[in-house]
Scaffold this active site. Structure first.
Site, PDB file in Angstrom:
ATOM      1  CE  LYS A 115       6.311   7.917 -22.012  1.00 16.94           C
ATOM      2  NZ  LYS A 115       4.593   8.840 -21.921  1.00 16.94           N
ATOM      3  CE  LYS A 125       8.815  14.273 -29.994  1.00 16.68           C
ATOM      4  NZ  LYS A 125       7.909  13.237 -30.065  1.00 16.68           N
ATOM      5  CE  LYS A 132       7.319   3.989 -32.619  1.00 14.32           C
ATOM      6  NZ  LYS A 132       7.632   5.330 -32.213  1.00 14.32           N
TER       7      LYS A 132
HETATM    8  P1  ADP Z   1       8.138   9.963 -30.774  1.00 18.62           P
HETATM    9  O1  ADP Z   1       8.266   8.529 -30.709  1.00 18.62           O
HETATM   10  O2  ADP Z   1       9.547  10.394 -31.807  1.00 18.62           O
HETATM   11  O3  ADP Z   1       8.404  10.606 -29.170  1.00 18.62           O
HETATM   12  P2  ADP Z   1       5.460  10.026 -30.080  1.00 18.62           P
HETATM   13  O4  ADP Z   1       5.653   8.237 -29.105  1.00 18.62           O
HETATM   14  O5  ADP Z   1       4.993  11.695 -30.152  1.00 18.62           O
HETATM   15  O6  ADP Z   1       6.897  10.010 -31.791  1.00 18.62           O
HETATM   16  O7  ADP Z   1       3.797   9.682 -31.664  1.00 18.62           O
HETATM   17  C1  ADP Z   1       3.362  10.712 -31.803  1.00 18.62           C
HETATM   18  C2  ADP Z   1       2.610   9.601 -33.327  1.00 18.62           C
HETATM   19  O8  ADP Z   1       3.671   9.852 -33.746  1.00 18.62           O
HETATM   20  C3  ADP Z   1       1.888   9.003 -32.626  1.00 18.62           C
HETATM   21  O9  ADP Z   1       0.755   8.529 -32.657  1.00 18.62           O
HETATM   22  C4  ADP Z   1       2.487   7.636 -32.973  1.00 18.62           C
HETATM   23  O10 ADP Z   1       2.476   6.615 -32.804  1.00 18.62           O
HETATM   24  C5  ADP Z   1       3.673   8.196 -33.929  1.00 18.62           C
HETATM   25  N1  ADP Z   1       4.894   7.681 -34.780  1.00 18.62           N
HETATM   26  C6  ADP Z   1       5.589   7.962 -33.850  1.00 18.62           C
HETATM   27  N2  ADP Z   1       7.114   7.302 -33.882  1.00 18.62           N
HETATM   28  C7  ADP Z   1       6.464   6.633 -35.737  1.00 18.62           C
HETATM   29  C8  ADP Z   1       7.613   6.272 -36.532  1.00 18.62           C
HETATM   30  N3  ADP Z   1       8.439   6.026 -36.182  1.00 18.62           N
HETATM   31  N4  ADP Z   1       6.807   5.475 -37.081  1.00 18.62           N
HETATM   32  C9  ADP Z   1       5.481   5.071 -36.768  1.00 18.62           C
HETATM   33  N5  ADP Z   1       4.575   5.861 -36.305  1.00 18.62           N
HETATM   34  C10 ADP Z   1       5.434   7.123 -35.468  1.00 18.62           C
END
Ligand code: ADP
Ligand code: TRP
Length: 341
Positions: free
Chosen positions: A120, A202, A199
């Site tokens: 981060k 957002k 991957k």
């Molecule tokens: P982002 O990457 O969009 O900020 P988060 O980190 O808030 O998403 O992830 C929330 C949940 O969704 C977590 O359990 C994370 O492992 C899962 N997740 C997010 N993006 C993916 C992805 N591309 N593939 C699989 N799981 C994901």
């Protein structure tokens, strides 16, 4: 590890934007299934991690909206809120007190090794003290509810391992068995690809929303990057971005069929995108209407608030019992009941 109804399954979801297909296949779908299969007895806890979101979101309207968005998404997708306990993290303030007790016995070195903090900071998020101590709050979330199993994506495994270290350290420092040691459980779909093949996230501007429809859905699906190969050309399924997303919706038989067709030639990118939109409509069509209602009507908001309030009423006594055990262990017997007016 096999997850059974005798164990408590807990996961936190950060309210940090409208949930996308990566969140759905990587986390939400498993949570919804668990809420239906684990049975009652408060064995599945899911909370919306708004204290955690505060480390990066400093806009009250946005935070409120994002909490509502996560709650609406889970409810619309069919989380069984009778069996599972769905609540807002900040409705159980005991977790912050527990964070302090854990912080007092946690070494700086442990936190300094956190990958997620380093990532981060390298992504230009200004490092507040809260961001640095994020794993302690997460450990408090986990131990507060005597959790056995914490389902997570790969990026969160280290945080659960840190929680394990904190449990061991707290229990041995105070010679008690006040806290239960959790195990992590890796999501079976670790990486959903985004429109650019990386991957889906957002933060990468490559996400496809779960409930998008009409023009917006078309726009997001059309953003899936393709190359100049003609429809007639034979294609290896792994080399086709749009298929990576579509395949998540397919049954085993449908996958074999699509993969044979791709390898034989004759499938264009437009066909894959169209099939993806049809699959999204079939899977999420009904949920979309519920989601829209929960997000836009006062009755929807009231319904969500009632669900979250009930969840907090079920979760809070568990966290209080843990906190009181810990206060006792460190030499701060719980005298609060005598201090009440
Ligand atoms: P982002 O990457 O969009 O900020 P988060 O980190 O808030 O998403 O992830 C929330 C949940 O969704 C977590 O359990 C994370 O492992 C899962 N997740 C997010 N993006 C993916 C992805 N591309 N593939 C699989 N799981 C994901
Ligand atoms: N840090 C987790 C994430 O970003 C969210 C979270 C907070 C969590 N507390 C938790 C997950 C406790 C599991 C258990 O995805």
């Amino acid at each position: 590890m096999p997850v059974t109804g005798a164990m408590r399954f807990l996961s936190g979801i950060q309210p940090s934007g409208t949930p996308h297909l990566g969140n759905y296949f990587g986390a939400i779908h498993q949570h919804v299934q668990a809420s239906r299969s684990l049975g009652g007895g408060d064995s599945a806890f899911f909370f919306i991690a708004d204290y955690h979101a505060l480390t990066t979101t400093h806009d009250a309207t946005k935070l409120r909206q994002q909490v509502r968005d996560v709650a609406a998404t889970y409810v619309a997708l069919g989380l069984d809120v009778e069996q599972a306990v769905l609540f807002r993290q900040s409705d159980v303030p005991e977790v912050t007190e527990l964070t302090w007790l854990l912080a007092s016995v946690t070494g700086m070195g442990l936190l300094e090794r956190a990958h997620s903090y380093k990532d981060k900071v390298s992504n230009n998020i200004k490092p507040s003290v809260g961001l640095f101590t994020y794993p302690i709050l997460m450990a408090a979330d986990i131990v507060a509810y005597d959790s056995d199993v914490v389902p997570v994506g790969g990026d969160q495994v280290q945080h659960v391992e840190m929680a394990q270290d904190m449990v061991t350290h707290f229990n041995s420092t105070f010679s008690v068995e006040a806290l239960k040691r959790p195990e992590w459980h890796l999501s079976p779909t670790p990486k959903v690809p985004g429109t650019d093949g990386q991957k889906m996230s957002k933060s990468y501007n490559n996400a496809i929303g779960i409930f998008v429809e009409g023009k917006e859905q078309k726009k997001q699906v059309n953003a899936i990057v393709t190359d100049s190969r003609e429809p007639a050309e034979a294609k290896e399924p792994d080399s086709v971005n749009a298929y990576g997303v579509l395949s998540l919706f397919l049954t085993r038989e449908e996958r074999v069929e699509w993969e044979d067709r791709l390898r034989a030639g004759g499938v264009g990118y437009g066909d894959l995108k169209k099939a993806l939109m049809e699959k999204m409509d079939a899977r999420f069509g009904e949920a979309r209407a519920v989601y829209r209602d929960l997000m836009t009507t006062p009755a929807g908001e009231e319904r969500l608030e009632a669900i979250l309030a009930r969840g907090a009423a079920r979760a809070r006594p568990v966290a209080q019992a843990t906190l009181w055990r810990c206060l006792e262990a460190v030499g701060m017997p719980n005298t609060r009941h005598r201090l009440q007016p």
